[in-house]
Scaffold this motif. Structure first.
Motif, short mmCIF file in Angstrom:
data_model
loop_
_atom_site.label_atom_id
_atom_site.label_comp_id
_atom_site.label_asym_id
_atom_site.label_seq_id
_atom_site.Cartn_x
_atom_site.Cartn_y
_atom_site.Cartn_z
N UNK A 305 0.81 -1.24 0.00
CA UNK A 305 0.00 0.00 0.00
C UNK A 305 0.83 1.27 0.00
N UNK A 306 2.06 1.19 0.49
CA UNK A 306 2.90 2.39 0.53
C UNK A 306 3.31 2.85 -0.87
N UNK A 307 3.07 2.00 -1.86
CA UNK A 307 3.41 2.36 -3.24
C UNK A 307 2.46 3.39 -3.86
N UNK A 308 1.32 3.60 -3.24
CA UNK A 308 0.29 4.42 -3.87
C UNK A 308 0.78 5.77 -4.41
N UNK A 309 1.59 6.55 -3.67
CA UNK A 309 2.06 7.82 -4.23
C UNK A 309 2.84 7.63 -5.53
N UNK A 310 3.64 6.57 -5.60
CA UNK A 310 4.41 6.32 -6.82
C UNK A 310 3.50 5.86 -7.95
N UNK A 311 2.52 5.04 -7.62
CA UNK A 311 1.58 4.58 -8.65
C UNK A 311 0.73 5.74 -9.16
#
Length: 478
Positions: A305-311
């Motif tokens: 879930x921490x990937x969201x800003x990058x996605x």
């Protein structure tokens, strides 16, 4: 500027917030002011508050002063109570009396006063402030072990300007043991510490033990003036990558951008490391490089879930099927679903079932089924949806399936009332309000039925009582 010490209430009342003034007057009238005396332009005393020990209060011109109570602003109600006591009782000024004492008389008087516990504490702080402060730090640690300590921490914060680096360091180390968030007290103590030739190694060790924003900024502030010393301390690594992140940030602040980027690249181990690097590259305007690292993180860490800003970044700048697919896997949403449907064409239907299996939100599934007019799937969803999802699902169905939405709102309101709590009754009223937008008559009938079913629940009547009126106009729905 009103005179100080004040001669009457109007000399200070206009400078105090109304509620603080009211409570301070009440404290004075309750007899909570235990001592009041004047020394020159200052009024000092003891005021009994909610704690066992009375608070020590000192007020000077401009209503500047201090109090050992935990209230964050000044003047507090204890200071106001002290001022009321002063203007009513007119304590004599001790300053000229003290000036008239001979050295022998002054020493004798101090020895006698030191035998009084309350005065002895003042004298200890005045004559040996460093030793008294360190004793206070010991008491603070004991209070922490018992689950308290905020009052003690505030009292020590007020005495920081009287002590040196050794004492402030002891206080800072003790704060890391606090059973509550010590950040406000750390900021106050660090402000004093930075004025005392701070030790970089001490600040770094504190930060590694307790990586708070206040400690990070304090270290970087000093490190900006002593760059090479700080960079030497930041060599090597630690388990959380804190030293590497500090080193990179310091290099950027020193204007050594490429070295800072190299430090970030060397530590690419987790999602957080990629976030730092991509954020920095975007700030530098190096968008394509940032996107390459964002893609690399996407491929390495999958559904974290921490990937969201990058996605989000990848979708905004490129929006490839891989980007939408990855973001949908982390956070299923209608935007990515429709984007995949548009970009993949016929290939989309090979993935559709797999995509829908990732959706856990009944409301999102309902939106998808309504858009695609998949009535069989929607019917299965309605039969299998858990009751806690009824309100959100009903909101989705309001426009195209109002009768089904009404049924869900009614059932959800009934279940809330069965819980028997004030909070649940309030939620039931909100749901009936939503229902009233679709069918005011049905909403009123449902409310009356619930009130009749539970006639002894006073709280329910208070929350749904609106519906007892003859011509309801609809309650607040949100």
């Amino acid at each position: 500027m009103p005179p100080f010490p004040p001669r009457e209430e109007r000399d200070f009342a206009s400078l105090v917030p109304r509620e603080v003034l009211r409570r301070g007057l009440a404290y004075y009238q309750e007899g909570r002011v235990l001592r009041v005396f004047r020394v020159g332009e200052k009024v000092l005393g003891l005021v009994q508050g909610s704690a066992e020990a009375p608070y020590r209060v000192e007020v000077g011109p401009g209503l500047w002063g201090r109090c050992t109570c935990p209230y964050p602003e000044f003047p507090c109600k204890h200071a106001v109570a002290l001022l009321y006591a002063y203007v009513e009782e007119k304590a004599p000024d001790l300053a000229p009396l003290i000036e008239a004492l001979t050295p022998e008389e002054a020493r004798g008087l101090l020895k006698k006063l030191a035998l009084l516990p309350e005065v002895g504490l003042y004298l200890a702080e005045a004559l040996a402030p460093e030793k008294a402060f360190l004793e206070g730090v010991k008491d603070l640690r004991r209070a922490f072990r018992l689950g308290g300590g905020q009052e003690e921490a505030r009292a020590l914060s007020l005495r920081l300007d009287r002590v040196g680096r050794k004492e402030v360091e002891a206080y800072l180390e003790a704060l890391l043991e606090a059973p509550f968030d010590p950040e406000p007290y750390l900021r106050i103590a660090l402000e004093r510490y930075l004025a005392l030739t701070p030790r970089l190694s001490f600040l770094l060790n504190l930060y590694l033990r307790h990586p708070s924003e206040a400690l990070r900024e304090a270290f970087l502030q000093v490190a900006g003036e002593r760059g090479e010393e700080a960079l030497h301390l930041l060599r090597g690594g630690n388990g959380l990558g804190l030293k590497r992140a500090l080193r990179a940030e310091l290099l950027f602040r020193l204007g050594r951008v490429e070295e800072g980027l190299s430090a970030l690249r060397e530590g690419l181990e987790g999602v957080g490391d990629y976030l730092l690097l991509v954020e920095r590259l975007m700030a530098l305007g190096r968008v394509e490089e940032a996107l390459r690292y964002a893609e690399e993180a996407r491929d390495w860490f999958g559904k974290d879930p921490r990937l969201l800003p990058l996605l989000d970044l990848l979708v905004a700048h490129r929006g490839s099927p891989e980007d939408h697919r990855a973001r949908f896997g982390v956070r299923p949403n209608l935007e990515d679903y429709l984007a995949l449907k548009s970009k993949l064409g016929r290939e989309f239907y090979r993935e559709r079932k797999a995509l829908l299996r990732q959706v856990r939100d009944p409301a999102l599934l309902a939106r998808i089924y309504l858009l695609e007019e998949d009535w069989k799937a929607l019917d299965r969803l309605l039969r299998n949806t858990p009751p806690e999802a009824y309100p959100a699902l009903a909101e989705v169905l309001e426009e195209k399936l109002p009768e089904e939405a009404k049924r869900l709102y009614l059932e959800a309101a009934r279940r809330e009332v069965e819980k028997g709590t004030r909070k649940a009754y309030r939620e039931a009223a909100r749901l009936l309000g939503r229902l009233s937008r679709l069918d005011p008559k049905a909403a009123r009938e449902a409310a009356l039925a619930l009130l009749q079913a539970y006639p002894r629940r006073r709280a329910l009547k208070e929350e749904l009582g609106f519906w007892l009126s003859e011509k309801p106009h609809g309650p607040m729905t949100e």
